[in-house]
Design a protein around this motif. Structure first.
Motif, PDB file in Angstrom:
ATOM      1  N   VAL A   1     -14.771 -36.789 -42.668  1.00 31.70           N
ATOM      2  CA  VAL A   1     -15.387 -36.466 -41.215  1.00 31.70           C
ATOM      3  C   VAL A   1     -16.941 -36.777 -41.211  1.00 31.70           C
ATOM      4  O   VAL A   1     -17.775 -36.444 -41.950  1.00 31.70           O
ATOM      5  N   ILE A   2     -17.154 -37.229 -40.003  1.00 33.84           N
ATOM      6  CA  ILE A   2     -18.617 -37.390 -39.488  1.00 33.84           C
ATOM      7  C   ILE A   2     -18.860 -36.556 -38.165  1.00 33.84           C
ATOM      8  O   ILE A   2     -17.792 -36.423 -37.322  1.00 33.84           O
ATOM      9  N   ILE A   3     -19.851 -35.801 -38.155  1.00 35.75           N
ATOM     10  CA  ILE A   3     -20.312 -35.050 -37.000  1.00 35.75           C
ATOM     11  C   ILE A   3     -21.439 -35.552 -36.270  1.00 35.75           C
ATOM     12  O   ILE A   3     -22.556 -35.856 -36.796  1.00 35.75           O
ATOM     13  N   THR A   4     -21.343 -35.516 -34.879  1.00 36.64           N
ATOM     14  CA  THR A   4     -22.460 -35.871 -34.146  1.00 36.64           C
ATOM     15  C   THR A   4     -22.689 -35.010 -32.858  1.00 36.64           C
ATOM     16  O   THR A   4     -21.396 -33.963 -33.065  1.00 36.64           O
ATOM     17  N   THR A   5     -23.538 -34.713 -32.504  1.00 35.85           N
ATOM     18  CA  THR A   5     -24.047 -33.529 -31.507  1.00 35.85           C
ATOM     19  C   THR A   5     -23.820 -33.879 -30.060  1.00 35.85           C
ATOM     20  O   THR A   5     -23.805 -33.002 -29.233  1.00 35.85           O
ATOM     21  N   ASN A   6     -23.549 -35.106 -29.667  1.00 40.74           N
ATOM     22  CA  ASN A   6     -23.423 -35.395 -28.363  1.00 40.74           C
ATOM     23  C   ASN A   6     -22.901 -36.972 -28.167  1.00 40.74           C
ATOM     24  O   ASN A   6     -22.509 -37.679 -29.035  1.00 40.74           O
ATOM     25  N   GLY A   7     -22.430 -37.167 -26.836  1.00 40.08           N
ATOM     26  CA  GLY A   7     -21.523 -38.272 -26.619  1.00 40.08           C
ATOM     27  C   GLY A   7     -22.471 -39.702 -27.126  1.00 40.08           C
ATOM     28  O   GLY A   7     -21.880 -40.691 -27.421  1.00 40.08           O
ATOM     29  N   LYS A   8     -23.790 -39.564 -26.687  1.00 38.96           N
ATOM     30  CA  LYS A   8     -24.594 -40.858 -27.082  1.00 38.96           C
ATOM     31  C   LYS A   8     -24.818 -41.054 -28.454  1.00 38.96           C
ATOM     32  O   LYS A   8     -24.578 -42.100 -29.038  1.00 38.96           O
ATOM     33  N   GLU A   9     -24.852 -40.094 -29.383  1.00 39.95           N
ATOM     34  CA  GLU A   9     -24.638 -40.180 -30.939  1.00 39.95           C
ATOM     35  C   GLU A   9     -23.522 -40.863 -31.186  1.00 39.95           C
ATOM     36  O   GLU A   9     -23.185 -41.297 -32.167  1.00 39.95           O
ATOM     37  N   ALA A  10     -22.315 -40.045 -30.633  1.00 38.86           N
ATOM     38  CA  ALA A  10     -20.994 -40.457 -30.806  1.00 38.86           C
ATOM     39  C   ALA A  10     -20.922 -42.153 -30.668  1.00 38.86           C
ATOM     40  O   ALA A  10     -20.139 -42.504 -31.761  1.00 38.86           O
ATOM     41  N   LEU A  11     -21.420 -42.737 -29.732  1.00 34.41           N
ATOM     42  CA  LEU A  11     -21.274 -43.968 -29.258  1.00 34.41           C
ATOM     43  C   LEU A  11     -21.663 -44.883 -30.498  1.00 34.41           C
ATOM     44  O   LEU A  11     -21.248 -45.868 -30.939  1.00 34.41           O
ATOM     45  N   GLU A  12     -22.927 -44.401 -30.986  1.00 33.13           N
ATOM     46  CA  GLU A  12     -23.755 -44.844 -31.994  1.00 33.13           C
ATOM     47  C   GLU A  12     -23.024 -44.974 -33.170  1.00 33.13           C
ATOM     48  O   GLU A  12     -22.930 -45.908 -33.863  1.00 33.13           O
ATOM     49  N   SER A  13     -22.531 -43.898 -33.571  1.00 29.14           N
ATOM     50  CA  SER A  13     -21.616 -43.802 -34.914  1.00 29.14           C
ATOM     51  C   SER A  13     -20.404 -44.765 -34.703  1.00 29.14           C
ATOM     52  O   SER A  13     -20.031 -45.441 -35.598  1.00 29.14           O
ATOM     53  N   ILE A  14     -19.637 -44.643 -33.619  1.00 28.36           N
ATOM     54  CA  ILE A  14     -18.359 -45.280 -33.292  1.00 28.36           C
ATOM     55  C   ILE A  14     -18.697 -47.002 -33.546  1.00 28.36           C
ATOM     56  O   ILE A  14     -18.078 -47.798 -34.245  1.00 28.36           O
ATOM     57  N   GLN A  15     -19.831 -47.452 -33.015  1.00 26.96           N
ATOM     58  CA  GLN A  15     -20.182 -48.581 -33.259  1.00 26.96           C
ATOM     59  C   GLN A  15     -20.572 -49.120 -34.854  1.00 26.96           C
ATOM     60  O   GLN A  15     -20.089 -50.205 -35.322  1.00 26.96           O
ATOM     61  N   LYS A  16     -20.847 -48.277 -35.651  1.00 22.78           N
ATOM     62  CA  LYS A  16     -20.856 -48.395 -37.157  1.00 22.78           C
ATOM     63  C   LYS A  16     -19.756 -48.414 -37.663  1.00 22.78           C
ATOM     64  O   LYS A  16     -19.489 -48.980 -38.469  1.00 22.78           O
TER      65      LYS A  16
END
Length: 77
Positions: free
Chosen positions: A36-51
């Motif tokens: 599991v990876i946790i992000t705190t908002n949509g912008k962080e999530a998009l950055e994580s998805i790109q990685k």
């Protein structure tokens, strides 16, 4: 509890601005063998998805920066 190796290839992204709720979801999912990876908002999530593209995204609706609706719309487009 499932076999840890069985679920380890399914990666889950949790998008949750409440740390307690995010960590609880992580605990439940990792107990079943899911990374599991946790992000705190949509912008962080998009950055994580790109990685690393997750197999499943669990997102809150109301968050700062970019809410869950915007996140889903952006991913869909």
């Amino acid at each position: 509890m499932t076999d840890m190796g069985q679920n380890s290839s399914v990666h889950i992204l949790v998008v949750e601005d409440n740390r307690t709720q995010g960590e609880y979801l992580r605990y439940l999912l990792e107990k079943e063998g899911y990374p599991v990876i946790i992000t705190t908002n949509g912008k962080e999530a998009l950055e994580s998805i790109q990685k690393r593209r997750p197999h499943l995204i669990l997102t809150d609706v109301m968050m700062p920066e970019m809410d869950g609706y915007e996140l889903c719309s952006t991913i869909k487009n």
